[in-house]
Design a protein around this motif. Structure first.
Motif, mmCIF file in Angstrom:
data_model
loop_
_atom_site.group_PDB
_atom_site.id
_atom_site.type_symbol
_atom_site.label_atom_id
_atom_site.label_comp_id
_atom_site.label_asym_id
_atom_site.label_seq_id
_atom_site.Cartn_x
_atom_site.Cartn_y
_atom_site.Cartn_z
ATOM 1 N N TYR A 44 -4.667 -4.728 7.412
ATOM 2 C CA TYR A 44 -3.898 -4.199 6.289
ATOM 3 C C TYR A 44 -4.407 -2.806 5.915
ATOM 4 O O TYR A 44 -3.618 -1.882 5.692
ATOM 5 C CB TYR A 44 -3.991 -5.155 5.093
ATOM 6 C CG TYR A 44 -3.030 -4.821 3.982
ATOM 7 C CD1 TYR A 44 -1.721 -5.275 4.023
ATOM 8 C CD2 TYR A 44 -3.425 -4.058 2.895
ATOM 9 C CE1 TYR A 44 -0.824 -4.971 3.005
ATOM 10 C CE2 TYR A 44 -2.546 -3.743 1.874
ATOM 11 C CZ TYR A 44 -1.249 -4.207 1.934
ATOM 12 O OH TYR A 44 -0.370 -3.898 0.930
ATOM 13 N N GLU A 142 3.159 3.715 -5.739
ATOM 14 C CA GLU A 142 2.859 2.308 -5.458
ATOM 15 C C GLU A 142 1.409 2.021 -5.794
ATOM 16 O O GLU A 142 0.540 2.853 -5.529
ATOM 17 C CB GLU A 142 3.044 1.969 -3.969
ATOM 18 C CG GLU A 142 4.438 1.830 -3.500
ATOM 19 C CD GLU A 142 4.506 1.434 -2.021
ATOM 20 O OE1 GLU A 142 5.603 1.551 -1.475
ATOM 21 O OE2 GLU A 142 3.485 1.011 -1.420
ATOM 22 N N HIS A 144 -1.437 -0.868 -4.903
ATOM 23 C CA HIS A 144 -1.806 -2.024 -4.088
ATOM 24 C C HIS A 144 -3.098 -2.584 -4.687
ATOM 25 O O HIS A 144 -4.173 -2.037 -4.458
ATOM 26 C CB HIS A 144 -2.032 -1.618 -2.627
ATOM 27 C CG HIS A 144 -0.781 -1.223 -1.924
ATOM 28 N ND1 HIS A 144 -0.415 -1.753 -0.718
ATOM 29 C CD2 HIS A 144 0.210 -0.350 -2.257
ATOM 30 C CE1 HIS A 144 0.736 -1.226 -0.335
ATOM 31 N NE2 HIS A 144 1.136 -0.363 -1.257
ATOM 32 N N ALA A 172 6.785 -5.447 -6.225
ATOM 33 C CA ALA A 172 7.631 -5.111 -5.076
ATOM 34 C C ALA A 172 7.361 -6.006 -3.877
ATOM 35 O O ALA A 172 8.259 -6.259 -3.080
ATOM 36 C CB ALA A 172 7.419 -3.650 -4.685
ATOM 37 N N ASP A 173 6.124 -6.495 -3.752
ATOM 38 C CA ASP A 173 5.779 -7.320 -2.600
ATOM 39 C C ASP A 173 4.422 -7.974 -2.854
ATOM 40 O O ASP A 173 3.669 -7.556 -3.737
ATOM 41 C CB ASP A 173 5.713 -6.462 -1.332
ATOM 42 C CG ASP A 173 5.938 -7.256 -0.059
ATOM 43 O OD1 ASP A 173 6.053 -8.508 -0.131
ATOM 44 O OD2 ASP A 173 5.991 -6.634 1.016
ATOM 45 N N VAL A 174 4.149 -8.987 -2.039
ATOM 46 C CA VAL A 174 2.864 -9.687 -2.089
ATOM 47 C C VAL A 174 2.419 -9.950 -0.657
ATOM 48 O O VAL A 174 3.220 -10.370 0.174
ATOM 49 C CB VAL A 174 2.978 -11.032 -2.856
ATOM 50 C CG1 VAL A 174 1.663 -11.800 -2.809
ATOM 51 C CG2 VAL A 174 3.413 -10.805 -4.289
ATOM 52 N N GLU A 175 1.151 -9.652 -0.366
ATOM 53 C CA GLU A 175 0.551 -9.957 0.936
ATOM 54 C C GLU A 175 -0.563 -10.961 0.689
ATOM 55 O O GLU A 175 -1.414 -10.742 -0.177
ATOM 56 C CB GLU A 175 -0.042 -8.687 1.568
ATOM 57 C CG GLU A 175 0.971 -7.643 1.936
ATOM 58 C CD GLU A 175 1.569 -7.859 3.319
ATOM 59 O OE1 GLU A 175 0.981 -8.593 4.134
ATOM 60 O OE2 GLU A 175 2.636 -7.278 3.571
ATOM 61 N N HIS A 184 -1.168 -7.515 -4.474
ATOM 62 C CA HIS A 184 0.057 -7.348 -5.248
ATOM 63 C C HIS A 184 0.459 -5.891 -5.154
ATOM 64 O O HIS A 184 -0.328 -5.001 -5.472
ATOM 65 C CB HIS A 184 -0.171 -7.705 -6.717
ATOM 66 C CG HIS A 184 -0.423 -9.145 -6.945
ATOM 67 N ND1 HIS A 184 -0.513 -9.700 -8.187
ATOM 68 C CD2 HIS A 184 -0.601 -10.188 -6.093
ATOM 69 C CE1 HIS A 184 -0.726 -10.991 -8.107
ATOM 70 N NE2 HIS A 184 -0.795 -11.306 -6.827
#
Length: 189
Positions: A44, A142, A144, A172-175, A184
């Protein structure tokens, strides 16, 4: 326009770092985060680096990263070491190491100019004093936030004492990583 992406490690109780000698050994991310650094974590991080062509750092993060990364001669360290770094500081008068350039003048104006230049994303590791200016001027595109499955119990908290108005974000997204880290990804509303 280039995106400015901020990426920072956070414990479940909101700790990002500490400079207090009595708690620093447990509150610095390299101590509590290290057990969770694995192949997914590295992949990542590498993806974030590959999508960027410049780093924006505050002085404290720049100096810490230069000490640890600057002496590494590995394929993983090469992109970090070669990438241009723009450094915001109220105390430095020049930078002659680690491919760094001191931001001179108004930081918000200079970062806005950097974002207007052609290129890939600008990546900012860590959260600190510089974020007051960046968030206040709406310059972060963004966030993170890497939440680690650990409770530190002492230390500096995310955005502690930054002094900007309430800022609302949209998830917006989650990993999710097998280690328990959950990133997040938030964008401004």
């Amino acid at each position: 326009m280039r995106k400015l992406i901020e990426s920072t490690f956070v414990s479940l109780d909101g700790v990002i770092d500490d400079t207090t000698p009595s708690t620093a050994s447990r509150a610095e991310p390299q101590h509590w985060g290290h057990p969770y650094w694995d192949e997914q974590h590295a992949a990542y991080s590498a993806r974030l680096m590959a999508e960027a062509d410049a780093l924006l750092l505050g002085r404290v993060t720049f100096e810490a990263f230069a000490r640890s990364w600057g002496s590494m001669d590995t394929p993983e360290a090469k992109p970090m070491n070669e990438m241009p770094k723009y450094v915001a500081s109220r105390t430095l008068t020049e930078i002659t190491t680690w491919n760094g350039t001191l931001i001179k003048g108004d930081v918000a104006e200079e970062v806005a100019k950097l974002k207007e230049q052609p290129g890939r994303h600008i990546l900012k590791w860590g959260t600190g004093e510089l974020d007051t200016t960046l968030v206040r001027h709406g310059l972060v595109d963004e966030f993170h936030f890497w939440y680690f499955p650990v409770i530190v119990g002492a230390g500096k908290h995310l955005f502690e004492g930054v002094g900007f108005d309430t800022t609302h974000l949209r998830l917006a997204d989650v990993e999710r990583f097998d280690s328990g880290i959950v990133v997040h990804i938030y964008v401004p509303k």
